[in-house]
Write a protein that holds these residues in place. Structure first.
Motif, PDB file in Angstrom:
ATOM      1  N   LEU A   1      28.271  26.044  -0.149  1.00 62.60           N
ATOM      2  CA  LEU A   1      28.040  27.388   0.395  1.00 62.60           C
ATOM      3  C   LEU A   1      26.610  27.622   0.884  1.00 62.60           C
ATOM      4  O   LEU A   1      26.422  28.096   2.008  1.00 62.60           O
ATOM      5  N   PRO A   2      25.580  27.314   0.113  1.00 60.56           N
ATOM      6  CA  PRO A   2      24.219  27.622   0.589  1.00 60.56           C
ATOM      7  C   PRO A   2      23.880  26.944   1.914  1.00 60.56           C
ATOM      8  O   PRO A   2      23.298  27.566   2.813  1.00 60.56           O
ATOM      9  N   GLY A   3      24.234  25.671   2.067  1.00 63.65           N
ATOM     10  CA  GLY A   3      23.917  24.953   3.295  1.00 63.65           C
ATOM     11  C   GLY A   3      24.655  25.500   4.498  1.00 63.65           C
ATOM     12  O   GLY A   3      24.077  25.634   5.584  1.00 63.65           O
ATOM     13  N   VAL A   4      25.940  25.833   4.313  1.00 65.91           N
ATOM     14  CA  VAL A   4      26.731  26.365   5.429  1.00 65.91           C
ATOM     15  C   VAL A   4      26.197  27.720   5.864  1.00 65.91           C
ATOM     16  O   VAL A   4      26.022  27.986   7.062  1.00 65.91           O
ATOM     17  N   LEU A   5      25.918  28.590   4.905  1.00 64.74           N
ATOM     18  CA  LEU A   5      25.409  29.917   5.254  1.00 64.74           C
ATOM     19  C   LEU A   5      24.057  29.834   5.946  1.00 64.74           C
ATOM     20  O   LEU A   5      23.789  30.562   6.906  1.00 64.74           O
ATOM     21  N   SER A   6      23.200  28.950   5.466  1.00 61.12           N
ATOM     22  CA  SER A   6      21.875  28.798   6.070  1.00 61.12           C
ATOM     23  C   SER A   6      21.990  28.331   7.518  1.00 61.12           C
ATOM     24  O   SER A   6      21.323  28.870   8.413  1.00 61.12           O
ATOM     25  N   ALA A   7      22.842  27.338   7.767  1.00 61.51           N
ATOM     26  CA  ALA A   7      23.006  26.812   9.122  1.00 61.51           C
ATOM     27  C   ALA A   7      23.606  27.859  10.052  1.00 61.51           C
ATOM     28  O   ALA A   7      23.170  28.016  11.208  1.00 61.51           O
TER      29      ALA A   7
ATOM     30  N   ARG B   1      23.615  31.231   9.677  1.00 63.36           N
ATOM     31  CA  ARG B   1      22.679  32.344   9.871  1.00 63.36           C
ATOM     32  C   ARG B   1      21.570  31.970  10.850  1.00 63.36           C
ATOM     33  O   ARG B   1      21.155  32.789  11.680  1.00 63.36           O
ATOM     34  N   LYS B   2      21.110  30.736  10.794  1.00 64.80           N
ATOM     35  CA  LYS B   2      20.066  30.286  11.724  1.00 64.80           C
ATOM     36  C   LYS B   2      20.591  30.248  13.156  1.00 64.80           C
ATOM     37  O   LYS B   2      19.879  30.616  14.099  1.00 64.80           O
ATOM     38  N   ALA B   3      21.826  29.786  13.329  1.00 59.69           N
ATOM     39  CA  ALA B   3      22.391  29.658  14.679  1.00 59.69           C
ATOM     40  C   ALA B   3      22.860  30.996  15.244  1.00 59.69           C
ATOM     41  O   ALA B   3      22.776  31.220  16.455  1.00 59.69           O
ATOM     42  N   TYR B   4      23.348  31.913  14.383  1.00 58.71           N
ATOM     43  CA  TYR B   4      23.924  33.178  14.858  1.00 58.71           C
ATOM     44  C   TYR B   4      23.396  34.347  14.021  1.00 58.71           C
ATOM     45  O   TYR B   4      24.137  34.962  13.241  1.00 58.71           O
ATOM     46  N   PRO B   5      22.121  34.650  14.173  1.00 59.30           N
ATOM     47  CA  PRO B   5      21.525  35.718  13.354  1.00 59.30           C
ATOM     48  C   PRO B   5      22.090  37.101  13.650  1.00 59.30           C
ATOM     49  O   PRO B   5      21.941  38.017  12.838  1.00 59.30           O
ATOM     50  N   GLY B   6      22.753  37.256  14.804  1.00 59.50           N
ATOM     51  CA  GLY B   6      23.289  38.566  15.166  1.00 59.50           C
ATOM     52  C   GLY B   6      24.639  38.883  14.551  1.00 59.50           C
ATOM     53  O   GLY B   6      25.144  39.991  14.715  1.00 59.50           O
ATOM     54  N   VAL B   7      25.243  37.931  13.834  1.00 60.14           N
ATOM     55  CA  VAL B   7      26.551  38.165  13.215  1.00 60.14           C
ATOM     56  C   VAL B   7      26.355  38.720  11.806  1.00 60.14           C
ATOM     57  O   VAL B   7      25.613  38.162  11.001  1.00 60.14           O
ATOM     58  N   SER B   8      27.039  39.814  11.529  1.00 60.87           N
ATOM     59  CA  SER B   8      26.985  40.420  10.204  1.00 60.87           C
ATOM     60  C   SER B   8      27.988  39.712   9.290  1.00 60.87           C
ATOM     61  O   SER B   8      29.182  39.653   9.587  1.00 60.87           O
TER      62      SER B   8
ATOM     63  N   ALA C   1      32.932  25.657  13.645  1.00 54.22           N
ATOM     64  CA  ALA C   1      32.226  24.576  14.339  1.00 54.22           C
ATOM     65  C   ALA C   1      30.903  24.239  13.651  1.00 54.22           C
ATOM     66  O   ALA C   1      30.549  23.065  13.514  1.00 54.22           O
ATOM     67  N   THR C   2      30.184  25.261  13.211  1.00 52.10           N
ATOM     68  CA  THR C   2      28.910  25.029  12.510  1.00 52.10           C
ATOM     69  C   THR C   2      29.149  24.276  11.217  1.00 52.10           C
ATOM     70  O   THR C   2      28.407  23.345  10.869  1.00 52.10           O
ATOM     71  N   THR C   3      30.191  24.674  10.482  1.00 49.42           N
ATOM     72  CA  THR C   3      30.512  24.002   9.220  1.00 49.42           C
ATOM     73  C   THR C   3      30.898  22.550   9.462  1.00 49.42           C
ATOM     74  O   THR C   3      30.441  21.641   8.755  1.00 49.42           O
ATOM     75  N   ARG C   4      31.738  22.317  10.475  1.00 42.77           N
ATOM     76  CA  ARG C   4      32.160  20.947  10.784  1.00 42.77           C
ATOM     77  C   ARG C   4      30.959  20.067  11.168  1.00 42.77           C
ATOM     78  O   ARG C   4      30.839  18.934  10.707  1.00 42.77           O
TER      79      ARG C   4
END
Length: 295
Positions: free
Chosen positions: A106-112, A114-121, A287-290
């Motif tokens: 979870l931490p790695g996926v959320l970090s990646a 959030r970095k790629a799509y900071p505008g998504v809530s 896609a980010t997770t994959r």
């Protein structure tokens, strides 16, 4: 109220001349005058004082100029915001997750993400696997990190992690004091702490089947829903537990983790989402997770 008329009004208010405003708008003057008259009629207020020599804003016109500029600016920005929403640059994503992924993916996926799509809530909801499956089917969450297996043709899945089980022992247990791997059958006489089958069917059945291959049926002394609670009960000396290896990062006093001598079945976490959900934000999350897992 038409935005076009507001644009016409702003042009006249800034030029204070109907002829120059018409030229700026690339229309003739009579239609412009009619639109301003219709706007005044619609609003019930005179916006301009007109004479043969000059055009002046009334108090109502001066106030409308401020508001019209703001409204037109918002309208212009709306198109860009809609484009970003359609592309998944902004939006909303509800994600369910089981407690175990706190210590693994979870931490790695959320970090990646959030970095790629900071505008998504992001709305994060810690939920058991059974609840996540219901929430996914009902459309209350977009994706879930949950335990395998998932037997639902309406859901797409992707493996996130596979890890062996380890045994969590009270520190006073003789098997904990011996710093070596533990035979599973050595736990046969000890009370077990398990997740209820109703909320974690895959893990529950995996543990019972694993014990059966070692020649015994575990004596379940206590059930707990969250893995952190299970480890806390081990800390209190209420029994032993088989937990995913990543939970060794969960430090609890009076708990010792030992690897098993037998080859453990793998605790498998999946990412699941509805096949019918075509949200761009969800697509980018998958896609980010994959991509992260490939690295």
């Amino acid at each position: 109220m038409e935005l076009r008329r507001l644009r016409y009004f702003v042009a006249v208010a800034e030029a204070l001349h109907f002829g120059r405003a018409a030229a700026r708008l690339h229309i003739s003057q009579p239609p412009l005058s009619r639109h301003i008259q219709q706007l005044e009629h619609e609003l019930g207020a005179m916006l301009f004082r007109r004479s043969k020599r000059r055009v002046e804003l009334t108090d109502a016109g001066a106030y409308l100029l401020i508001e019209a500029r703001r409204l037109l600016s918002d309208a212009d920005a709306l198109g860009e915001r809609l484009r970003r929403a359609a592309s998944g640059e902004v939006g909303y994503l509800a994600l369910g997750f089981i407690s175990a992924v706190d210590y693994s993916v979870l931490p790695g996926v959320l970090s990646a993400y959030r970095k790629a799509y900071p505008g998504v809530s992001l709305e994060l909801r810690e939920l058991t696997t059974d609840v996540q499956l219901r929430e996914l089917r009902d459309g209350r969450i977009d994706a879930g990190m949950l335990l395998a297996p998932v037997d639902d043709a309406a859901l797409a899945t992707m493996p996130l992690s596979r890890e062996p089980l380890v045994v969590a022992l009270p520190a006073a247990d003789p098997l904990a004091r011996a710093n070596r791997r533990v035979w599973l059958r050595a736990l046969a006489a000890r009370p077990f702490i398990l997740s209820p089958r109703a909320v974690a069917t895959g893990l529950h059945d995996m543990i019972l089947g694993f014990c059966e291959t070692a020649g015994f049926a575990p004596r379940v002394a206590q059930e707990a829903i969250q893995l952190q609670t299970i480890v806390s009960l081990v800390s209190a000396g209420l029994g032993v537990a088989l937990v995913p290896a990543s939970l060794r990062d969960l430090r609890r006093s009076c708990v010792v983790y030992r690897r098993l001598r037998e080859t453990s079945p793998l605790f498998t976490v999946l990412l699941a989402w509805r096949r019918s959900n075509h949200s761009a934000s969800l697509g980018h999350f998958v896609a980010t997770t994959r991509q992260l897992l490939r690295r």
